[in-house]
Design an enzyme around this catalytic site. Structure first.
Site, PDB file in Angstrom:
ATOM      1  N   GLY A 119     -28.855  10.811  42.215  1.00  0.00           N
ATOM      2  CA  GLY A 119     -28.558  10.462  43.608  1.00  0.00           C
ATOM      3  C   GLY A 119     -28.353  11.692  44.475  1.00  0.00           C
ATOM      4  O   GLY A 119     -28.820  11.750  45.622  1.00  0.00           O
ATOM      5  N   MET A 120     -27.678  12.696  43.937  1.00  0.00           N
ATOM      6  CA  MET A 120     -27.437  13.935  44.694  1.00  0.00           C
ATOM      7  C   MET A 120     -28.755  14.663  44.969  1.00  0.00           C
ATOM      8  O   MET A 120     -28.957  15.194  46.069  1.00  0.00           O
ATOM      9  CB  MET A 120     -26.494  14.859  43.932  1.00  0.00           C
ATOM     10  CG  MET A 120     -25.037  14.445  43.964  1.00  0.00           C
ATOM     11  SD  MET A 120     -24.339  14.457  45.633  1.00  0.00           S
ATOM     12  CE  MET A 120     -22.583  14.409  45.209  1.00  0.00           C
ATOM     13  N   CYS A 122     -23.209  14.525  40.597  1.00  0.00           N
ATOM     14  CA  CYS A 122     -22.799  13.115  40.585  1.00  0.00           C
ATOM     15  C   CYS A 122     -22.869  12.671  39.124  1.00  0.00           C
ATOM     16  O   CYS A 122     -22.913  13.513  38.231  1.00  0.00           O
ATOM     17  CB  CYS A 122     -23.658  12.266  41.530  1.00  0.00           C
ATOM     18  SG  CYS A 122     -25.414  12.224  41.164  1.00  0.00           S
ATOM     19  N   ASP A 181     -19.427  13.586  43.743  1.00  0.00           N
ATOM     20  CA  ASP A 181     -18.775  12.289  43.908  1.00  0.00           C
ATOM     21  C   ASP A 181     -17.795  12.136  42.745  1.00  0.00           C
ATOM     22  O   ASP A 181     -17.523  13.099  42.004  1.00  0.00           O
ATOM     23  CB  ASP A 181     -19.812  11.151  44.010  1.00  0.00           C
ATOM     24  CG  ASP A 181     -20.506  10.839  42.686  1.00  0.00           C
ATOM     25  OD1 ASP A 181     -20.275  11.562  41.690  1.00  0.00           O
ATOM     26  OD2 ASP A 181     -21.273   9.862  42.644  1.00  0.00           O
ATOM     27  N   HIS A 182     -17.268  10.933  42.566  1.00  0.00           N
ATOM     28  CA  HIS A 182     -16.291  10.702  41.491  1.00  0.00           C
ATOM     29  C   HIS A 182     -16.908  10.942  40.114  1.00  0.00           C
ATOM     30  O   HIS A 182     -16.231  11.392  39.195  1.00  0.00           O
ATOM     31  CB  HIS A 182     -15.731   9.275  41.582  1.00  0.00           C
ATOM     32  CG  HIS A 182     -16.788   8.228  41.670  1.00  0.00           C
ATOM     33  ND1 HIS A 182     -17.581   8.075  42.809  1.00  0.00           N
ATOM     34  CD2 HIS A 182     -17.223   7.302  40.783  1.00  0.00           C
ATOM     35  CE1 HIS A 182     -18.445   7.090  42.586  1.00  0.00           C
ATOM     36  NE2 HIS A 182     -18.253   6.608  41.377  1.00  0.00           N
ATOM     37  N   THR A 196     -25.271  11.150  37.270  1.00  0.00           N
ATOM     38  CA  THR A 196     -26.518  11.558  36.617  1.00  0.00           C
ATOM     39  C   THR A 196     -27.149  12.792  37.253  1.00  0.00           C
ATOM     40  O   THR A 196     -28.019  13.420  36.649  1.00  0.00           O
ATOM     41  CB  THR A 196     -27.568  10.433  36.738  1.00  0.00           C
ATOM     42  OG1 THR A 196     -27.762  10.166  38.147  1.00  0.00           O
ATOM     43  CG2 THR A 196     -27.118   9.170  36.025  1.00  0.00           C
ATOM     44  N   GLY A 197     -26.773  13.078  38.485  1.00  0.00           N
ATOM     45  CA  GLY A 197     -27.431  14.130  39.272  1.00  0.00           C
ATOM     46  C   GLY A 197     -28.590  13.585  40.081  1.00  0.00           C
ATOM     47  O   GLY A 197     -29.108  14.269  40.973  1.00  0.00           O
ATOM     48  N   ARG A 209     -47.154  33.821  43.014  1.00  0.00           N
ATOM     49  CA  ARG A 209     -47.791  32.498  43.127  1.00  0.00           C
ATOM     50  C   ARG A 209     -46.753  31.403  43.382  1.00  0.00           C
ATOM     51  O   ARG A 209     -47.065  30.382  43.999  1.00  0.00           O
ATOM     52  CB  ARG A 209     -48.617  32.178  41.881  1.00  0.00           C
ATOM     53  CG  ARG A 209     -47.824  31.984  40.608  1.00  0.00           C
ATOM     54  CD  ARG A 209     -48.747  31.773  39.418  1.00  0.00           C
ATOM     55  NE  ARG A 209     -48.021  31.403  38.208  1.00  0.00           N
ATOM     56  CZ  ARG A 209     -47.358  32.256  37.418  1.00  0.00           C
ATOM     57  NH1 ARG A 209     -47.316  33.552  37.732  1.00  0.00           N
ATOM     58  NH2 ARG A 209     -46.739  31.840  36.335  1.00  0.00           N
ATOM     59  N   HIS A 210     -45.527  31.654  42.934  1.00  0.00           N
ATOM     60  CA  HIS A 210     -44.473  30.646  43.154  1.00  0.00           C
ATOM     61  C   HIS A 210     -44.069  30.591  44.630  1.00  0.00           C
ATOM     62  O   HIS A 210     -43.740  29.523  45.144  1.00  0.00           O
ATOM     63  CB  HIS A 210     -43.265  30.937  42.257  1.00  0.00           C
ATOM     64  CG  HIS A 210     -43.643  30.966  40.807  1.00  0.00           C
ATOM     65  ND1 HIS A 210     -44.067  29.844  40.142  1.00  0.00           N
ATOM     66  CD2 HIS A 210     -43.727  31.995  39.929  1.00  0.00           C
ATOM     67  CE1 HIS A 210     -44.371  30.168  38.897  1.00  0.00           C
ATOM     68  NE2 HIS A 210     -44.179  31.469  38.741  1.00  0.00           N
ATOM     69  N   HIS A 226     -38.916  29.870  39.263  1.00  0.00           N
ATOM     70  CA  HIS A 226     -40.144  29.275  39.806  1.00  0.00           C
ATOM     71  C   HIS A 226     -39.929  28.544  41.129  1.00  0.00           C
ATOM     72  O   HIS A 226     -40.801  28.562  41.989  1.00  0.00           O
ATOM     73  CB  HIS A 226     -40.748  28.284  38.795  1.00  0.00           C
ATOM     74  CG  HIS A 226     -41.429  28.967  37.649  1.00  0.00           C
ATOM     75  ND1 HIS A 226     -42.271  28.308  36.773  1.00  0.00           N
ATOM     76  CD2 HIS A 226     -41.394  30.267  37.219  1.00  0.00           C
ATOM     77  CE1 HIS A 226     -42.716  29.154  35.863  1.00  0.00           C
ATOM     78  NE2 HIS A 226     -42.193  30.350  36.101  1.00  0.00           N
TER      79      HIS A 226
HETATM   80  C1  RB5 Z   1     -21.756   6.467  40.737  1.00  0.00           C
HETATM   81  O1  RB5 Z   1     -21.334   5.413  39.941  1.00  0.00           O
HETATM   82  C2  RB5 Z   1     -23.152   6.937  40.296  1.00  0.00           C
HETATM   83  O2  RB5 Z   1     -24.097   5.999  40.688  1.00  0.00           O
HETATM   84  C3  RB5 Z   1     -23.447   8.299  40.870  1.00  0.00           C
HETATM   85  O3  RB5 Z   1     -22.493   9.209  40.438  1.00  0.00           O
HETATM   86  C4  RB5 Z   1     -24.791   8.913  40.513  1.00  0.00           C
HETATM   87  O4  RB5 Z   1     -25.007   8.879  39.143  1.00  0.00           O
HETATM   88  C5  RB5 Z   1     -25.940   8.449  41.295  1.00  0.00           C
HETATM   89  O5  RB5 Z   1     -27.076   8.887  41.136  1.00  0.00           O
END
Ligand code: RB5
Length: 149
Positions: free
Chosen positions: A69-70, A64, A7-8, A66-67, A131-132, A97
């Site tokens: 949401g993705m 994204c 995303d952005h 923080t990573g 095991r993994h 793993h």
């Molecule tokens: C977008 O502002 C932000 O929420 C997205 O990039 C991500 O961090 C969501 O988990």
């Protein structure tokens, strides 16, 4: 072939990773987003996860802010093991793993230098099996119980 999407919040890091992959001559399809304008991360997670599940790509990368949401979005797809990584240890373990087929990172968390190093670590690592594999089989069994497959 790899697929990548962001995303952005992950656009800048995605651009740096694409440059790194091109320099290593690793084939990668960019599924967007294509600029810094605000978009919704689940749309891009769905594109990348669908390509991986369909076998059109051997693995994917999602970024994204923080990573988080993705990774939540991608892991809704049966057969996807999306791993949110923050350092070389988690990037290595994500392959060794968890045999993660999507690597997820936070573009507002990692520098371009660290982000590209984590991609390199994950690509160069090997799944340990044994095991993994049993544990991954249990994840597949959960998906089947839930009627996701
Ligand atoms: C977008 O502002 C932000 O929420 C997205 O990039 C991500 O961090 C969501 O988990």
């Amino acid at each position: 072939m790899l697929v990548i999407g962001s995303d952005h919040g992950g656009y800048e890091l995605k651009t740096a990773i694409l440059e790194f992959l091109r320099a290593r001559q690793i084939d990668c399809t960019d599924m967007g987003t294509n600029g810094p304008d605000s978009v919704d991360y689940p749309d891009f997670a769905a594109k990348v996860a669908t390509a991986v599940v369909a076998g059109e790509a051997s693995a994917g990368i999602l970024i994204c802010g923080t990573g988080i949401g993705m990774s939540i979005s991608a892991n809704k797809f049966a057969g996807i093991r999306a791993a949110l990584v923050h350092d070389e240890f988690t990037a290595q373990m994500a392959r060794e793993h968890n045999n993660a087929n999507i690597l997820v990172m936070g573009g507002r968390v990692l520098s371009a230098e660290v982000g590209t190093r984590l991609v390199e670590t994950w690509l160069d690592a090997e799944f340990a099996g044994g095991r993994h594999q049993n544990r991954l089989d249990k994840i597949s069994a959960i998906e089947q119980q839930q009627g996701k497959e």
